[in-house]
Design a protein around this motif. Structure first.
Motif, PDB file in Angstrom:
ATOM      1  N   THR A 213       0.820  -1.206   0.000  1.00 40.86           N
ATOM      2  CA  THR A 213       0.000   0.000   0.000  1.00 40.86           C
ATOM      3  C   THR A 213       0.855   1.258   0.000  1.00 40.86           C
ATOM      4  O   THR A 213       0.357   2.335  -0.262  1.00 40.86           O
ATOM      5  N   ALA A 214       2.145   1.131   0.291  1.00 42.48           N
ATOM      6  CA  ALA A 214       2.975   2.327   0.368  1.00 42.48           C
ATOM      7  C   ALA A 214       3.526   2.744  -0.989  1.00 42.48           C
ATOM      8  O   ALA A 214       4.107   3.802  -1.118  1.00 42.48           O
ATOM      9  N   LEU A 215       3.343   1.910  -2.006  1.00 42.54           N
ATOM     10  CA  LEU A 215       3.767   2.305  -3.346  1.00 42.54           C
ATOM     11  C   LEU A 215       2.516   2.640  -4.162  1.00 42.54           C
ATOM     12  O   LEU A 215       1.484   1.996  -4.010  1.00 42.54           O
ATOM     13  N   THR A 216       2.642   3.635  -5.022  1.00 43.85           N
ATOM     14  CA  THR A 216       1.496   4.040  -5.830  1.00 43.85           C
ATOM     15  C   THR A 216       1.171   2.942  -6.840  1.00 43.85           C
ATOM     16  O   THR A 216       2.019   2.590  -7.659  1.00 43.85           O
ATOM     17  N   PRO A 217      -0.045   2.383  -6.796  1.00 37.43           N
ATOM     18  CA  PRO A 217      -0.337   1.192  -7.597  1.00 37.43           C
ATOM     19  C   PRO A 217      -0.335   1.427  -9.108  1.00 37.43           C
ATOM     20  O   PRO A 217      -0.068   0.507  -9.859  1.00 37.43           O
ATOM     21  N   HIS A 218      -0.606   2.655  -9.541  1.00 37.33           N
ATOM     22  CA  HIS A 218      -0.740   2.865 -10.984  1.00 37.33           C
ATOM     23  C   HIS A 218       0.513   3.470 -11.618  1.00 37.33           C
ATOM     24  O   HIS A 218       0.472   3.936 -12.742  1.00 37.33           O
ATOM     25  N   MET A 219       1.623   3.481 -10.882  1.00 35.12           N
ATOM     26  CA  MET A 219       2.865   3.984 -11.486  1.00 35.12           C
ATOM     27  C   MET A 219       3.913   2.881 -11.478  1.00 35.12           C
ATOM     28  O   MET A 219       4.008   2.110 -10.524  1.00 35.12           O
TER      29      MET A 219
END
Lengths: 605, 314
Positions: free
Chosen positions: A101-107
């Motif tokens: 959850t700490a990384l942006t899922p769409h990048m």
């Protein structure tokens, strides 16, 4: 001594809530010097995370930080965002607990890393890309160039945490704040991540703040330790001082509560009854070649194809009355699926489960319902597994009401009250709701609910994993005492090998749905034969700084292979692998190396 | 993606057939026929007319004949608008309706997303309450109220600024002149602006609290990058899911709007056709609408997957 990088004085974090002002961090003062690793240890609610979120202006809207936080003499608190952003993310960086959850899922990974670099250092694109690749190599990311184009969900938990670390180090910060960086990870992956952080500290001279609830993790990493409790630092000192000569009662209690893989018995706590004193030799449960396969859709052109995911793949074991079998393994090894299939909560694909001489597959629903009196389960998340609209009294009473309808309401009430006091809950709380209780209390409710029908077998599925160490130790004591009193058998599933050592007579190690080793607990922990068991045990951190500094942690490199690949199960028997991901592979045999000690075939190391 | 799209298009064929069958039989079950309202004709002539349109045959046979023609792209002649085929009527009406509908949905998306984001960024402040209050009004007032009220204000009374009078046409199409389009588009878009802004506000508030937005802030990114690059894209997902129902809402809205403003789109044909039992015209418009809704839902699903790489085409 060198000048401190970060100087924290009179530091407070406050939250405005509807009822009151919550004082999450109180009057903190300490320094962090160049290149050192400061461990911050505490249980949930100690304020250890809010401390650095507050220092870097990352609190939620209702929170505020007061006091002084100086980075190389420059005050950070109260800086406008634009000025703060010159330090934050560049000189001081953070990594967080849950890398999914700490990384942006769409990048893509690459985009997120490059963005950090190009915001702070205005380097051209090609140069930025080169730097990111170097850093990914440094955190030992395989196939770094391809990873740059992947999205976070395409990577495993360990890979994602490597990305977080890479992203946080790409600007060559002075200080890296790691907030529970390995808590969501499997133990072998945790060992890899901690080693990467140790190397970064050595090679790049980055100072590290390691925030953790796990005394073992802190012991292996920290030069200095701060013990926090309810927003305050109760003890601080060098790692050796805090671990070997703790001054504060709370520190002592924390150390005492930690289950230790190197010690089977904890002083002053409940102990596992030896099987001989229980005396029962009755075979209760017999599981024969159990298989649970799930069909997984894989991409096809017009119509999708399915492949079997072998969650449990030919597991056999037996359980005697009063015996506890510990099942350990990393995420995806099939331990929960195995337990659920044994209890007939999910359908098996193949094999037999024989309970007290009867094959569960033959039982129709009325008989099966009757059998539920004898089989009960306690789940991991105590709050989520209780119905929020039922009082705890109703939840505890439910098995009685549905399985023993002959009891009168008054009898049920009496049973509930006495079971409540037995598990350490005040019977006066009978009409309260789960949200009014802490995690530990709710888990007591879960245990009372499972125990009230006096079952012959209790499955504990990660029953203590979500709890703080001190609460965990109380619940373990409770489970052991209940077993001594009622003599039920248990299947105790956990990813935590240290806890299993305290509670289980025999231990089964699972790897991708198959048993790799099965033996009594002392043989498993003192004489592990299978390379996977050895790797698991080596990876478990011990709250003992001197022992931690000396020992090699990572003996199993790389990632858990995909369970859809039939070759994966033969990781430790490469000599027999047929090189085709869909082929029917060789099945390693279990060899009895000593009485009751079974080890799966494997290649010699 | 392409195999998925092809599978979806193939899957739409049975859906369309069911819709066609249902509408066909429901139209024929309804009492009355296309020629009942005309003056009384001698029985032989009426018989000839019915025979010419196959109305003397059993309903299931009529249905098969209709399907057969449909396979060749022939929607048949209109029963009421003599000398026109249904295809010709749709050819004239569809571009008008499409121009109106597409403008309205684009306006609604642009305004709704902006207002929702602004509200979320000012959570629980005056701006937030203002936007959300207006949105609530936009949702509760039905189109058949806003249309005549706006027509009255801007078309009849007009606005008076600095000695100038501003009027907008209260009806008519005038070949698609901008002035004629403003009121109908506004009426169509208003409820959608309201719904979309509420959706965006809700999801944006949640995304702004997410761990990855915290990571983005911890990376020291400027505020606009955090919001536009990291937060907004995830916050748009509910809007994309809503696009399907939104299009359906616009279509029914356009029935009312086209009637009130006297716009020659296909929505008006639908209403008139249904009242006059103009079987072929109603069927033609229904097929047109159904194909439109199915197609746009497919677009919405593909868009969803493009925004969220975790969604796989399965």
């Amino acid at each position: 001594m060198s000048k401190p990088i970060l100087q924290i004085r009179d530091f407070n974090v406050l939250f405005d809530t509807h009822d009151q002002e919550v004082h999450a961090v109180r009057n903190l003062a300490f320094d962090i010097h160049e290149g050192e690793c400061v461990g911050i240890v505490g249980e949930s609610g100690s304020g250890k995370s809010q401390l650095f979120l507050g220092a870097l202006g990352l609190l939620t809207a209702n929170g505020r930080a007061t006091g002084s936080v100086k980075y190389r003499g420059k005050e950070l608190l109260g800086l406008p965002q634009r000025a703060l952003n010159k330090v934050r993310g560049s000189k001081i960086t953070m990594i967080f607990q849950d890398p999914l959850t700490a990384l942006t899922p769409h990048m893509t990974i690459g985009a997120q890393m490059m963005e950090a670099l190009r915001t702070h250092q205005h380097v051209p694109y090609a140069e930025a890309q080169k730097r990111c690749l170097e850093i990914l190599d440094l955190v030992r990311m395989s196939e770094a160039r391809n990873r740059m184009g992947q999205y976070p969900h395409e990577l495993s938990g360990g890979m994602r945490q490597r990305v977080m670390i890479a992203m946080a180090t790409v600007c060559a910060p002075d200080l890296l704040i790691a907030d529970e960086p390995t808590t969501a990870l499997d133990v072998t992956v945790q060992a890899q991540i901690l080693e990467i952080m140790r190397d970064l500290q050595k090679e790049l001279k980055t100072a590290i703040v390691l925030i953790s609830h796990d005394m073992g993790v802190i012991a292996g990493m920290a030069d200095k330790v701060q013990v926090m409790r309810l927003g305050e630092v109760v003890e601080s000192g060098t790692a050796d001082e805090v671990f070997y000569a703790p001054k504060h009662d709370y520190t002592r209690a924390l150390l005492d509560a930690m289950p230790r893989i190197d010690r089977p018995v904890r002083e002053g706590h409940a102990i596992l009854q030896p099987l001989s004193t229980i005396g029962a030799e009755t075979q209760l449960l017999d599981v024969e070649d159990l298989k649970v396969y799930f069909p997984i859709k894989t991409g096809g052109l017009l119509f999708s194809k399915t492949k079997p995911l072998r969650a449990v793949d030919g597991v056999s074991f037996s359980l005697r009355q009063g015996e506890t079998l510990g099942i350990v393994g990393e995420s995806g090894c099939g331990k929960s699926t195995l337990a659920r299939a044994v209890m007939k909560l999910i359908a098996k694909t193949h094999g037999a489960v024989v309970w007290a001489g009867r094959d569960l597959a033959d039982l129709q629903s009325p008989d099966m319902r009757n059998l539920r009196k004898e089989l009960q389960i306690v789940f991991q998340d105590p709050l989520a597994s209780l119905d929020p609209r039922m009082t705890i009294g109703e939840s505890i009473a439910e098995p009685l009401v549905s399985l023993r309808p002959e009891l009168s309401r008054a009898d049920v009430q009496d049973e509930v009250r006495s079971m409540m006091s037995r598990v350490g809950l005040d019977p006066a709380w009978i009409n309260r709701y789960p949200h009014e209780f802490s995690g530990g209390q709710n888990q007591r409710v879960g245990i009372a609910r499972a125990m009230i029908i006096k079952p012959k077998l209790i499955v504990c599925d990660e029953a203590v994993s979500a709890l703080d160490a001190s609460i965990q130790s109380q619940i373990v004591d409770l489970i052991l005492n209940l077993q001594a009193e009622f003599g039920m058998s248990m299947i105790f599933i956990s990813h935590d090998l240290s806890v299993v050592r305290q509670v289980a007579h025999r231990v089964m190690v699972l790897y991708l749905g198959r048993i790799v080793e099965l033996a009594d607990r002392n043989s498993i922990y003192e004489d592990p034969r299978h390379p996977y068991t050895r790797a698991l045990i080596a990876a478990v951190p011990v709250p003992d700084p001197k022992a931690e500094r000396g020992k090699p942690h990572v003996t199993l490199a790389g990632e858990l292979p995909s369970p859809l690949d039939s070759r994966a199960q033969l990781t430790f028997l490469q000599s027999k692998v047929i090189d085709d991901p869909d082929a029917e592979q060789y099945r390693p045999r279990l060899i009895e190396v000593a009485t009751g000690h079974f080890v799966a075939e494997h290649d010699a190391a | 993606m392409w195999p998925y799209a092809i599978r979806r298009v193939l899957g739409a064929i049975p859906t369309l057939l069911i819709i066609i069958a249902l509408t066909f039989f429901m139209m024929h079950i309804a009492p009355g026929g296309p020629f009942d309202a005309q003056r009384h004709l001698p029985p032989e002539i009426e018989h000839n007319i019915r025979a010419a349109y196959n109305l003397d045959k059993p309903v299931w046979e009529q249905f098969l004949i209709y399907l057969g023609r449909l396979m060749h792209g022939d929607l048949g002649p209109s029963f009421k608008n003599h000398d026109f085929t249904v295809s010709q009527l749709i050819e004239v009406g569809l571009p008008v309706s499409a121009k109106l509908g597409i403008s309205a949905i684009l306006l609604a998306i642009a305004l709704g997303i902006s207002l929702g984001t602004i509200a979320a960024l000012n959570q629980n402040k005056a701006t937030d309450y203002g936007v959300m209050g207006l949105a609530m009004i936009g949702i509760t007032i039905p189109t058949f109220v806003t249309a005549p009220v706006l027509a009255l204000i801007f078309g009849i009374y007009g606005l008076h600024f600095f000695g100038h009078d501003f009027y907008l046409p209260a009806g008519g199409w005038n070949g698609g002149a901008l002035a004629n389009m403003i009121l109908p588009i506004t009426v169509l878009a208003l409820p959608q602006v309201a719904i979309i802004s509420r959706l965006v506000r809700g999801s944006m508030v949640e995304v702004l609290r997410s761990n990855y937005v915290r990571t983005a802030r911890a990376k020291g990114l400027p505020n606009h990058t955090v919001i536009l690059r990291h937060a907004l894209r995830a916050a748009l997902l509910p809007v994309v899911s809503y696009l399907g129902p939104a299009i359906a809402g616009l279509l029914t809205g356009s029935l009312i709007v086209e009637t009130i403003f006297g716009i020659p789109g296909i929505g008006r044909y639908f209403v008139e056709g249904a009242i006059n039992r103009d079987y072929t015209l109603v069927m033609g418009v229904v097929i047109c609408y159904a194909a439109f809704v199915i197609f746009l839902n497919l677009i919405a699903d593909i868009l969803y997957a493009l925004l969220d790489p975790r969604v796989r085409f399965a």
